[in-house]
Design a protein around this motif. Sequence first.
Motif, PDB file in Angstrom:
ATOM      1  N   TYR A   1      -0.754   3.859   6.495  1.00  0.00           N
ATOM      2  CA  TYR A   1      -0.542   2.908   5.162  1.00  0.00           C
ATOM      3  C   TYR A   1      -0.400   1.787   5.338  1.00  0.00           C
ATOM      4  O   TYR A   1      -0.387   0.667   5.122  1.00  0.00           O
ATOM      5  CB  TYR A   1       0.081   3.994   3.887  1.00  0.00           C
ATOM      6  CG  TYR A   1      -0.490   4.296   3.029  1.00  0.00           C
ATOM      7  CD1 TYR A   1      -0.939   5.774   3.408  1.00  0.00           C
ATOM      8  CD2 TYR A   1      -0.988   4.155   1.969  1.00  0.00           C
ATOM      9  CE1 TYR A   1      -1.172   6.946   3.067  1.00  0.00           C
ATOM     10  CE2 TYR A   1      -1.686   4.811   1.465  1.00  0.00           C
ATOM     11  CZ  TYR A   1      -2.489   6.107   1.939  1.00  0.00           C
ATOM     12  OH  TYR A   1      -2.872   6.895   0.704  1.00  0.00           O
ATOM     13  N   ALA A   2       0.942   1.708   7.019  1.00  0.00           N
ATOM     14  CA  ALA A   2       0.930   0.270   7.656  1.00  0.00           C
ATOM     15  C   ALA A   2      -0.388  -0.090   8.167  1.00  0.00           C
ATOM     16  O   ALA A   2      -0.358  -1.375   7.705  1.00  0.00           O
ATOM     17  CB  ALA A   2       1.800   0.760   8.837  1.00  0.00           C
ATOM     18  N   ARG A   3      -1.867   0.303   8.717  1.00  0.00           N
ATOM     19  CA  ARG A   3      -2.225  -0.529   9.023  1.00  0.00           C
ATOM     20  C   ARG A   3      -3.278  -0.685   7.341  1.00  0.00           C
ATOM     21  O   ARG A   3      -4.083  -2.171   7.862  1.00  0.00           O
ATOM     22  CB  ARG A   3      -3.362   0.432   9.652  1.00  0.00           C
ATOM     23  CG  ARG A   3      -2.541   0.865  10.989  1.00  0.00           C
ATOM     24  CD  ARG A   3      -3.980   1.182  12.088  1.00  0.00           C
ATOM     25  NE  ARG A   3      -4.033   2.593  11.463  1.00  0.00           N
ATOM     26  CZ  ARG A   3      -3.061   3.529  12.196  1.00  0.00           C
ATOM     27  NH1 ARG A   3      -1.906   3.518  13.157  1.00  0.00           N
ATOM     28  NH2 ARG A   3      -3.656   4.654  12.205  1.00  0.00           N
TER      29      ARG A   3
ATOM     30  N   GLY B   1       5.209   9.843  -9.272  1.00  0.00           N
ATOM     31  CA  GLY B   1       4.958   8.317  -8.881  1.00  0.00           C
ATOM     32  C   GLY B   1       5.909   7.907  -7.478  1.00  0.00           C
ATOM     33  O   GLY B   1       5.093   6.678  -7.013  1.00  0.00           O
ATOM     34  N   PHE B   2       7.187   8.481  -7.295  1.00  0.00           N
ATOM     35  CA  PHE B   2       7.654   7.612  -5.866  1.00  0.00           C
ATOM     36  C   PHE B   2       6.932   7.817  -4.560  1.00  0.00           C
ATOM     37  O   PHE B   2       5.829   9.054  -4.628  1.00  0.00           O
ATOM     38  CB  PHE B   2       8.700   9.224  -6.071  1.00  0.00           C
ATOM     39  CG  PHE B   2      10.145   8.512  -6.888  1.00  0.00           C
ATOM     40  CD1 PHE B   2      10.788   6.935  -6.674  1.00  0.00           C
ATOM     41  CD2 PHE B   2      10.086   9.328  -7.565  1.00  0.00           C
ATOM     42  CE1 PHE B   2      11.838   7.140  -7.100  1.00  0.00           C
ATOM     43  CE2 PHE B   2      11.338   8.882  -8.405  1.00  0.00           C
ATOM     44  CZ  PHE B   2      12.317   7.526  -8.429  1.00  0.00           C
ATOM     45  N   ALA B   3       7.345   6.730  -3.687  1.00  0.00           N
ATOM     46  CA  ALA B   3       6.360   6.903  -2.522  1.00  0.00           C
ATOM     47  C   ALA B   3       6.491   7.668  -1.751  1.00  0.00           C
ATOM     48  O   ALA B   3       7.873   7.676  -1.258  1.00  0.00           O
ATOM     49  CB  ALA B   3       7.069   5.499  -1.939  1.00  0.00           C
ATOM     50  N   ILE B   4       5.690   8.302  -0.927  1.00  0.00           N
ATOM     51  CA  ILE B   4       6.054   9.231  -0.028  1.00  0.00           C
ATOM     52  C   ILE B   4       5.839   8.489   1.055  1.00  0.00           C
ATOM     53  O   ILE B   4       6.848   8.238   2.111  1.00  0.00           O
ATOM     54  CB  ILE B   4       4.658  10.182   0.190  1.00  0.00           C
ATOM     55  CG1 ILE B   4       5.397  11.517  -0.765  1.00  0.00           C
ATOM     56  CG2 ILE B   4       4.989  11.000   1.498  1.00  0.00           C
ATOM     57  CD1 ILE B   4       3.188  12.483  -0.721  1.00  0.00           C
ATOM     58  N   VAL B   5       5.301   7.566   1.278  1.00  0.00           N
ATOM     59  CA  VAL B   5       5.458   6.345   2.018  1.00  0.00           C
ATOM     60  C   VAL B   5       4.593   4.806   1.289  1.00  0.00           C
ATOM     61  O   VAL B   5       3.904   5.332   0.804  1.00  0.00           O
ATOM     62  CB  VAL B   5       5.023   5.860   4.016  1.00  0.00           C
ATOM     63  CG1 VAL B   5       5.536   7.332   4.558  1.00  0.00           C
ATOM     64  CG2 VAL B   5       3.531   6.129   3.744  1.00  0.00           C
TER      65      VAL B   5
ATOM     66  N   GLN C   1       0.592  -1.581  -0.100  1.00  0.00           N
ATOM     67  CA  GLN C   1       0.099   0.161   0.047  1.00  0.00           C
ATOM     68  C   GLN C   1       1.141   1.468   0.572  1.00  0.00           C
ATOM     69  O   GLN C   1       2.226   1.437   0.839  1.00  0.00           O
ATOM     70  CB  GLN C   1      -0.831   0.080   1.189  1.00  0.00           C
ATOM     71  CG  GLN C   1      -1.560  -1.465   0.917  1.00  0.00           C
ATOM     72  CD  GLN C   1      -3.243  -1.646   0.459  1.00  0.00           C
ATOM     73  OE1 GLN C   1      -3.291  -0.218  -0.015  1.00  0.00           O
ATOM     74  NE2 GLN C   1      -3.351  -2.040  -0.459  1.00  0.00           N
ATOM     75  N   LYS C   2       0.644   1.985  -0.418  1.00  0.00           N
ATOM     76  CA  LYS C   2       1.220   3.015  -0.923  1.00  0.00           C
ATOM     77  C   LYS C   2       0.585   4.601  -0.855  1.00  0.00           C
ATOM     78  O   LYS C   2      -0.410   4.490  -2.155  1.00  0.00           O
ATOM     79  CB  LYS C   2       2.605   2.875  -2.636  1.00  0.00           C
ATOM     80  CG  LYS C   2       2.864   4.100  -3.056  1.00  0.00           C
ATOM     81  CD  LYS C   2       3.256   3.801  -4.140  1.00  0.00           C
ATOM     82  CE  LYS C   2       4.280   4.352  -4.757  1.00  0.00           C
ATOM     83  NZ  LYS C   2       4.207   3.893  -6.326  1.00  0.00           N
ATOM     84  N   LEU C   3       1.258   5.868  -0.432  1.00  0.00           N
ATOM     85  CA  LEU C   3       0.991   6.990  -0.691  1.00  0.00           C
ATOM     86  C   LEU C   3       1.924   7.375  -1.503  1.00  0.00           C
ATOM     87  O   LEU C   3       2.959   7.713  -1.723  1.00  0.00           O
ATOM     88  CB  LEU C   3       0.847   8.012   0.436  1.00  0.00           C
ATOM     89  CG  LEU C   3       0.282   9.337   1.179  1.00  0.00           C
ATOM     90  CD1 LEU C   3      -0.683   9.654  -0.096  1.00  0.00           C
ATOM     91  CD2 LEU C   3       0.418   9.628   1.779  1.00  0.00           C
TER      92      LEU C   3
ATOM     93  N   LEU D   1       9.655   6.683   4.759  1.00  0.00           N
ATOM     94  CA  LEU D   1       9.825   7.139   5.675  1.00  0.00           C
ATOM     95  C   LEU D   1      11.415   7.902   6.074  1.00  0.00           C
ATOM     96  O   LEU D   1      10.904   8.849   6.862  1.00  0.00           O
ATOM     97  CB  LEU D   1       9.466   6.645   6.723  1.00  0.00           C
ATOM     98  CG  LEU D   1       8.923   6.925   8.581  1.00  0.00           C
ATOM     99  CD1 LEU D   1       8.613   8.127   8.212  1.00  0.00           C
ATOM    100  CD2 LEU D   1       8.108   5.706   9.262  1.00  0.00           C
ATOM    101  N   GLY D   2      12.336   6.743   6.322  1.00  0.00           N
ATOM    102  CA  GLY D   2      13.666   6.923   6.484  1.00  0.00           C
ATOM    103  C   GLY D   2      14.447   7.069   5.132  1.00  0.00           C
ATOM    104  O   GLY D   2      14.466   7.032   3.962  1.00  0.00           O
ATOM    105  N   ALA D   3      16.123   7.454   5.479  1.00  0.00           N
ATOM    106  CA  ALA D   3      16.833   7.177   4.385  1.00  0.00           C
ATOM    107  C   ALA D   3      17.016   5.551   3.891  1.00  0.00           C
ATOM    108  O   ALA D   3      17.220   5.482   2.794  1.00  0.00           O
ATOM    109  CB  ALA D   3      17.763   7.521   5.444  1.00  0.00           C
TER     110      ALA D   3
END
Lengths: 155, 262
Positions: B250-252, B188-192, B180-182, B211-213
């Motif tokens: 998005y994890a949930r 089109g890259f993932a914000i998360v 699942q992707k925002l 989320l992280g590096a």
Amino acid sequence: MKRTITVTINGETRSDEIEARLLLIHYLREVVGLTGAHIGCETSLCGACTVELDGKAVKSCTMFAVQANGRSLTTIEGLAKNGELHPVQEAFWNEHGLQCGFCTPGMIMASKQLLERNPNPSEGEIRHGIEGNLCRCTGYQHIVNAVRTAAERMK
Amino acid sequence: MIPHSFDYAAATSFADALEQVAAGAKPLSGGMSLIPMMKLRLAAPERVVDLGRIQGLNYIHQDQAGIHVGALATHFEVETSALLRAGCPLLSETAGWIGDVQIRNRGTIGGSVAHADPSADYPAALVALDARIVVASKRGGERTVGANDFFVDALTTAAEPDELVKEIIVPVETMGTSYQKLLQPASGFAIVGVAARIGQDGHGRLGVTGLGARPILITDATDLAALNTTEANSDIHAASAYRREMAKVYARRAIAAARARA
């Protein structure tokens, strides 16, 4: 350093001496003289430069012309045969799938790819299939209609 | 947007590519990351070795170790592989979220993992899958690195400068999965992006990108505390606090969707 590449473009094979850093879109437009594929964003987002490389839609602004050496390219100029528009071109015309027309060559190449892989797409699949192509005029509604009409025609 | 001049050579084989990389050439796979960087002159390699003409390195096959995906398999090939769709649907689903169809036609899994963009999609799935990444060099031959050790930092992997990614090995799936992707709507890259592998009991693993590096691995999907990281990315598209909250949302969603498929 210049090098010679040989490519088949819309069925015609030709050789040119080019620099390795020459982008495919610049090769097509400035060396070959085919200006149908457009330069929009030049950052691989807008899709106006879409052409087919060995049957696969690619963004020609994000490829070096040397990578096409020995391969086959189709541009928007290669779709009509003997004065007959390709069904996707005809559908864009009939459904008014464009306004200013800038995105249209890329939009048609992406739509052609979509229909070759999925001859009967749903509206969602059409929108997913052209997500790499931006249109700032139409709101996409007529473009989706055009792709659906083309799908019917090509059955 | 014209790159610096460079010398270009097309590798005739994987061994030839390793030799050229050992001699200092920059490897070019699908070019979906390197060419934009060269156009912006963020990268200006003097020598480029094109991997695109190496035959046979886009294989996808299965044996007792799992499913082997050759480095030159395109995102489209990963997305549509019947073997992966049946045996490791998380990888196919994740590939289908990358960029757009033109990008997926050119971009390769090997190039993407070697680039290690912190907003790339594959890293989430690969750490969740505990995938293994096989790298090779002329100097040292082949070695295998676990995905969670492979992604070291933003744009930095455990591969040495003279090593190329050869293949990715993923397990044959036994759990329910979902990605699942925002997404950032222009690129089109993932914000998360969250890749989940969840059993019927609700337990399982998550991989989180954006989320992280580097991708974040969560080995107990019932404990999302790691998503409260103080080192969340922040940029013009999403501040760190927003990213942290979206990672939880998005994890949930990923856990629920994966569990429904378990």
